[in-house]
Design an enzyme around this catalytic site. Structure first.
Site, PDB file in Angstrom:
ATOM      1  N   HIS A  39       0.840  -1.202   0.000  1.00 56.94           N
ATOM      2  CA  HIS A  39       0.000   0.000   0.000  1.00 56.94           C
ATOM      3  C   HIS A  39       0.880   1.259   0.000  1.00 56.94           C
ATOM      4  O   HIS A  39       0.630   2.199  -0.767  1.00 56.94           O
ATOM      5  CB  HIS A  39      -0.927  -0.014   1.214  1.00 56.94           C
ATOM      6  CG  HIS A  39      -1.644   1.282   1.437  1.00 56.94           C
ATOM      7  ND1 HIS A  39      -2.892   1.540   0.895  1.00 56.94           N
ATOM      8  CD2 HIS A  39      -1.282   2.405   2.113  1.00 56.94           C
ATOM      9  CE1 HIS A  39      -3.261   2.772   1.240  1.00 56.94           C
ATOM     10  NE2 HIS A  39      -2.308   3.322   1.980  1.00 56.94           N
ATOM     11  N   GLU A  40       1.900   1.275   0.853  1.00 63.12           N
ATOM     12  CA  GLU A  40       2.786   2.446   0.907  1.00 63.12           C
ATOM     13  C   GLU A  40       3.545   2.602  -0.411  1.00 63.12           C
ATOM     14  O   GLU A  40       3.734   3.729  -0.888  1.00 63.12           O
ATOM     15  CB  GLU A  40       3.754   2.346   2.094  1.00 63.12           C
ATOM     16  CG  GLU A  40       3.085   2.264   3.467  1.00 63.12           C
ATOM     17  CD  GLU A  40       2.037   3.346   3.712  1.00 63.12           C
ATOM     18  OE1 GLU A  40       2.131   4.423   3.100  1.00 63.12           O
ATOM     19  OE2 GLU A  40       1.108   3.105   4.494  1.00 63.12           O
ATOM     20  N   HIS A  51       1.518   4.473  -2.856  1.00 57.11           N
ATOM     21  CA  HIS A  51       1.607   5.938  -2.794  1.00 57.11           C
ATOM     22  C   HIS A  51       2.796   6.442  -3.616  1.00 57.11           C
ATOM     23  O   HIS A  51       2.708   7.484  -4.269  1.00 57.11           O
ATOM     24  CB  HIS A  51       1.742   6.415  -1.348  1.00 57.11           C
ATOM     25  CG  HIS A  51       0.466   6.339  -0.572  1.00 57.11           C
ATOM     26  ND1 HIS A  51      -0.703   6.937  -0.997  1.00 57.11           N
ATOM     27  CD2 HIS A  51       0.166   5.728   0.614  1.00 57.11           C
ATOM     28  CE1 HIS A  51      -1.658   6.699  -0.103  1.00 57.11           C
ATOM     29  NE2 HIS A  51      -1.157   5.964   0.873  1.00 57.11           N
ATOM     30  N   HIS A  55       2.775   9.056  -6.808  1.00 60.98           N
ATOM     31  CA  HIS A  55       3.660  10.207  -6.950  1.00 60.98           C
ATOM     32  C   HIS A  55       4.391  10.144  -8.287  1.00 60.98           C
ATOM     33  O   HIS A  55       4.458  11.138  -9.015  1.00 60.98           O
ATOM     34  CB  HIS A  55       4.647  10.226  -5.780  1.00 60.98           C
ATOM     35  CG  HIS A  55       5.314  11.547  -5.584  1.00 60.98           C
ATOM     36  ND1 HIS A  55       6.308  11.743  -4.668  1.00 60.98           N
ATOM     37  CD2 HIS A  55       5.127  12.752  -6.193  1.00 60.98           C
ATOM     38  CE1 HIS A  55       6.708  13.004  -4.712  1.00 60.98           C
ATOM     39  NE2 HIS A  55       6.000  13.634  -5.629  1.00 60.98           N
TER      40      HIS A  55
HETATM   41 ZN   LIG Z   1      -2.046   5.286   2.569  1.00 63.29          ZN
END
Ligand SMILES: [Zn+2]
Length: 230
Positions: free
Chosen positions: A101-102, A105, A109
């Site tokens: 999940h991270e 991100h 970006h």
């Molecule tokens: Zn998150």
């Protein structure tokens, strides 16, 4: 009109508290369960994140270990992934799910996702609004030095609600990207899909709770400001 009055407690604080606690309970029960279930691939969270980042060409992006529980995040200013010890070293479905999940991100970006960028742009405004809110509580509610503090409260909670509103699709998108990469790269097996989804959905629920909280506060201060004027 005071923030500790009965109407505020019943209409804002109590439902906010219940929804927030429910979301936390869901997260901790899902996390507690799947942090005990080993992932078939045997990868740690850090290894899974590394594989996803490398595949996207982000070979230089650091994946670092940080203190705390569920303190995992992607830092867009440092362009680095920070994973809590349990996630970093864990070879479990929870660890791989959260780490992916991270990494999701970081992919947002990289691909200049519109909502991700909007959320980033709102961060300083939101921080200012949060500080301003503390000032309003002290100077407006306690010391009565701000004549129209209810109107200011409406503006502040409009900003905070907008931020939570933008955060929600960003979080769901990061989880969707995580799942696509986990299965595409074979880091997680097909029969592990439902469990990964449970972990990621539970994490997203805390952002739903935060949004509901902001909306309740906003509605309360709108109604309070209206009563104040009439
Ligand atoms: Zn998150």
């Amino acid at each position: 009109m005071m923030f500790w009055d009965g109407k505020y407690f019943l209409c804002v604080m109590l439902p906010g508290l219940i929804i927030g606690m429910w979301a936390q309970w869901k997260l901790h029960s899902a996390y507690g369960k799947y942090s005990q279930v080993p992932v078939e691939s045997g990868l740690t969270g850090a290894e899974a994140a590394r594989r996803i980042l490398n595949e996207a060409g982000l070979v230089d992006m650091p994946v670092e270990e940080i203190e705390g529980q569920l303190s995992d995040h992607y830092d867009p200013t440092k362009r680095a992934l920070f994973l809590s010890s349990d996630i970093y070293h864990g070879r479990t479905l929870a660890a791989v799910g959260v780490a992916a999940h991270e990494a999701g991100h970081a992919l947002q970006h990289l691909h200049q996702d519109a909502m991700f960028n909007l959320r980033m742009a709102l961060v300083p405004v939101t921080q200012f609004a949060s500080y301003a809110w503390m000032g309003v509580i002290v100077l407006g509610m306690f010391l009565h030095l701000i004549p129209h503090y209810l109107m200011i409260a409406v503006v502040i909670f409009s900003v905070l609600t907008l931020f939570q509103l933008v955060t929600l699709p960003v979080e769901y998108d990061a989880s969707a990207r995580a799942k696509v990469q986990l299965f595409r790269l074979g880091l997680v097996r097909e029969d592990e899909r439902a469990s990964i989804s449970t972990v990621l959905d539970a994490a997203a629920l805390t952002y739903v709770a935060a949004l509901v909280n902001s909306v309740l506060q906003l509605l309360y201060y709108i109604s309070a400001a209206r009563n104040d004027r009439s």
